[in-house]
Design a protein around this motif. Structure first.
Motif, short mmCIF file in Angstrom:
data_model
loop_
_atom_site.label_atom_id
_atom_site.label_comp_id
_atom_site.label_asym_id
_atom_site.label_seq_id
_atom_site.Cartn_x
_atom_site.Cartn_y
_atom_site.Cartn_z
N UNK A 1 0.83 -1.20 0.00
CA UNK A 1 0.00 0.00 0.00
C UNK A 1 0.87 1.26 0.00
N UNK A 2 1.94 1.25 0.82
CA UNK A 2 2.85 2.40 0.84
C UNK A 2 3.58 2.55 -0.48
N UNK A 3 3.93 1.43 -1.12
CA UNK A 3 4.58 1.48 -2.42
C UNK A 3 3.61 2.05 -3.46
N UNK A 4 2.34 1.63 -3.40
CA UNK A 4 1.34 2.16 -4.32
C UNK A 4 1.16 3.66 -4.12
N UNK A 5 1.25 4.12 -2.86
CA UNK A 5 1.11 5.54 -2.57
C UNK A 5 2.36 6.34 -2.91
N UNK A 6 3.38 5.67 -3.45
CA UNK A 6 4.62 6.31 -3.88
C UNK A 6 5.31 7.03 -2.72
N UNK A 7 5.37 6.35 -1.58
CA UNK A 7 6.07 6.88 -0.42
C UNK A 7 7.27 6.00 -0.11
N UNK B 1 -5.36 6.13 0.55
CA UNK B 1 -5.13 4.88 -0.18
C UNK B 1 -5.76 3.69 0.55
N UNK B 2 -5.60 3.65 1.89
CA UNK B 2 -6.17 2.54 2.64
C UNK B 2 -7.69 2.55 2.58
N UNK B 3 -8.29 3.74 2.59
CA UNK B 3 -9.75 3.85 2.50
C UNK B 3 -10.24 3.40 1.13
N UNK B 4 -9.56 3.83 0.08
CA UNK B 4 -9.97 3.46 -1.27
C UNK B 4 -9.77 1.97 -1.52
N UNK B 5 -8.81 1.36 -0.81
CA UNK B 5 -8.54 -0.07 -1.00
C UNK B 5 -9.34 -0.93 -0.03
N UNK B 6 -10.04 -0.31 0.94
CA UNK B 6 -10.78 -1.10 1.91
C UNK B 6 -9.88 -1.91 2.82
N UNK B 7 -8.70 -1.37 3.17
CA UNK B 7 -7.74 -2.10 4.00
C UNK B 7 -8.24 -2.25 5.43
N UNK C 1 1.97 -14.27 -1.74
CA UNK C 1 2.13 -13.46 -2.93
C UNK C 1 1.82 -11.99 -2.61
N UNK C 2 2.72 -11.12 -3.00
CA UNK C 2 2.48 -9.69 -2.86
C UNK C 2 1.70 -9.19 -4.06
N UNK C 3 0.71 -8.39 -3.81
CA UNK C 3 -0.04 -7.81 -4.93
C UNK C 3 -0.45 -6.39 -4.56
N UNK C 4 -0.59 -5.57 -5.57
CA UNK C 4 -0.97 -4.19 -5.34
C UNK C 4 -2.40 -4.13 -4.81
N UNK C 5 -2.68 -3.15 -3.94
CA UNK C 5 -4.05 -3.03 -3.41
C UNK C 5 -5.03 -2.70 -4.53
N UNK C 6 -6.23 -3.22 -4.38
CA UNK C 6 -7.28 -2.98 -5.38
C UNK C 6 -8.04 -1.71 -4.99
N UNK C 7 -7.72 -0.61 -5.64
CA UNK C 7 -8.37 0.67 -5.34
C UNK C 7 -9.71 0.74 -6.06
N UNK D 1 -14.29 10.27 -2.11
CA UNK D 1 -14.69 10.07 -0.71
C UNK D 1 -13.48 9.76 0.16
N UNK D 2 -12.53 8.98 -0.36
CA UNK D 2 -11.35 8.62 0.41
C UNK D 2 -10.48 9.83 0.71
N UNK D 3 -10.31 10.70 -0.27
CA UNK D 3 -9.52 11.92 -0.05
C UNK D 3 -10.18 12.82 0.97
#
Length: 411
Positions: free
Chosen positions: A45-51, A269-275, A207-213, A220-222
């Motif tokens: 999730x942090x990688x997807x958020x480019x942090x 990102x976590x909200x949009x992915x439903x983490x 298996x690592x996979x990108x979060x499903x946004x 709404x997430x922002x």
């Protein structure tokens, strides 16, 4: 005297090496499977958020293996740079004198690994052994981590940065991270899961996979992320910037305007992915630290609590939280609202809320609010009939308190 190696002996040895290679290939032949792994999900999730992410863990815990598997899953070329064996110029660039330095200046030539990343346009830059990098190298890494600049080159947006470090106690000639560098990372504690290790050694790794946004939830997430951070900081302005007092804590996650901005991005990102809450907790505490992180999580829990005034207007219209601590907060808020603006109708409505809470959840949660609400009664207010349904709950609780007091006094 010369020694001649017989051809058939050399061929036999070569054949054994071929067999050894076959055996090594079989040992390396593993597969992956979908598996719930909160720390792996937090990393992706942090990688997807480019942090920039920094994995903390003891040697041999599997940090490098996790990054290798992540790069393979995301189909990103992996570039590993051991920070401790490089000079500051390897990150800030080597000065190259041109034809006319007075007119054109002296450009800073980037290292070959940075050139390869720029040519590829995407990739995973893995800065390993960060805690063994001396202060001068850490200072040179500041622009790499935050501005994505290496010498005269700017890394493309498709490049993600992940680092790994061992605690100073287990790092060879380790250094504490400088506060400016530490504050640029999302710090994740990397630990091993016994079941994951056993199953992985058996040939199957998670298996690592990108979060499903969810594209429908982005706006709404922002909005939720901005509101979550701003509500807390408006109420707790001292949390905006908290530089720790000890050197060790300064080398980890701590609150600053920069890290709060990173936190807001991670919440979105976590909200949009439903983490899950566990994943969100790791990310928030890994960005602003445990203290501010727990305060933010508690504040977020209360953001969606029912409005006490809405409950007083119609005690049956709003759903009460299932979690005990949140339900207790709602009941306390209802009683506080009556205390702030007392009248007979609001007092009766508050009793209706308490009765409903006792009927639908843990009855002991209404004891303290009921006791407080009873003290707000005015002489001309008749006792509502519904209060009888709480009498048994309150009396049992009071008897239990008295029994506990007697036991403590006996001790």
């Amino acid at each position: 005297m010369s020694i001649h190696i017989l051809p058939h002996v050399r061929s036999a040895d070569a054949a054994q090496l071929d067999i050894a290679d076959d055996l090594l290939a079989l040992l390396a032949d593993t597969t992956t499977e979908p598996r719930t792994d909160t720390q792996l999900e937090a990393l992706t999730l942090a990688v997807a958020a480019d942090l920039p992410v920094l994995l903390w863990g003891e040697p041999g815990i599997g940090k490098t293996a996790a990054l290798t598997q992540l790069a393979e899953s995301l189909e990103l070329p992996l570039t590993t740079v051991i920070a401790s064996v490089h000079e500051p110029s390897d990150f800030s660039g080597l000065p190259i004198v041109g034809d006319d330095p007075a007119e054109q200046g002296v450009p800073m030539a980037p290292p070959d690994w940075a050139v390869r990343l720029v040519r590829a346009g995407r990739g995973l830059l893995f800065l390993d052994e960060l805690s063994t990098a001396p202060p001068a190298v850490q200072a040179a890494l500041l622009r790499v981590v935050l501005e994505r600049r290496v010498g005269a080159l700017t890394l493309p947006p498709g490049v993600r940065i992940v680092a790994a470090a061992n605690p100073r106690s287990s790092a060879a000639d380790g250094w504490e991270l400088s506060p400016p560098l530490a504050n640029r990372f999302v710090h994740l504690q990397w630990t091993h899961d016994h079941e994951v290790v056993v199953r992985g050694l058996g040939g199957v790794w998670p298996r690592a996979r990108m979060p499903r946004l969810d594209p429908e939830k982005l706006t709404e997430a922002v909005a939720f992320a901005r509101r979550a951070v701003c509500v807390l900081l408006a109420a707790r302005p001292k949390l905006v910037h908290q530089l720790p007092t000890t050197e060790t804590r300064r080398g980890g996650a701590w609150a600053s305007p920069r890290s709060w901005d990173m936190t807001m991005r991670l919440i979105a990102f976590a909200t949009a992915a439903g983490s899950s809450r566990d994943v969100l907790s790791q990310l928030i505490r890994g960005t602003v630290g445990d203290g501010p992180g727990f305060e933010l999580l508690a504040s977020m829990d209360r953001m969606d609590l029912p409005d006490p005034e809405a409950l007083l207007a119609d005690p049956m219209s709003v759903a009460l939280p299932e979690r005990g601590d949140l339900r207790q907060a709602v009941l306390d808020g209802v009683v506080a609202a009556v205390r702030k603006c007392p009248d007979r109708a609001r007092w009766d409505a508050a009793w209706a809320v308490l009765v409903r809470a006792a009927d639908t959840g843990a009855p002991d949660l209404v004891v303290v609010p009921a006791t407080t609400l009873a003290t707000l009664r005015q002489d001309n207010w008749a006792v509502p009939a519904s209060i009888d349904r709480l009498t048994g709950v309150v009396s049992v609780s009071q008897r239990a308190d008295r029994a506990a007091d007697l036991v403590e006094a006996g001790r």
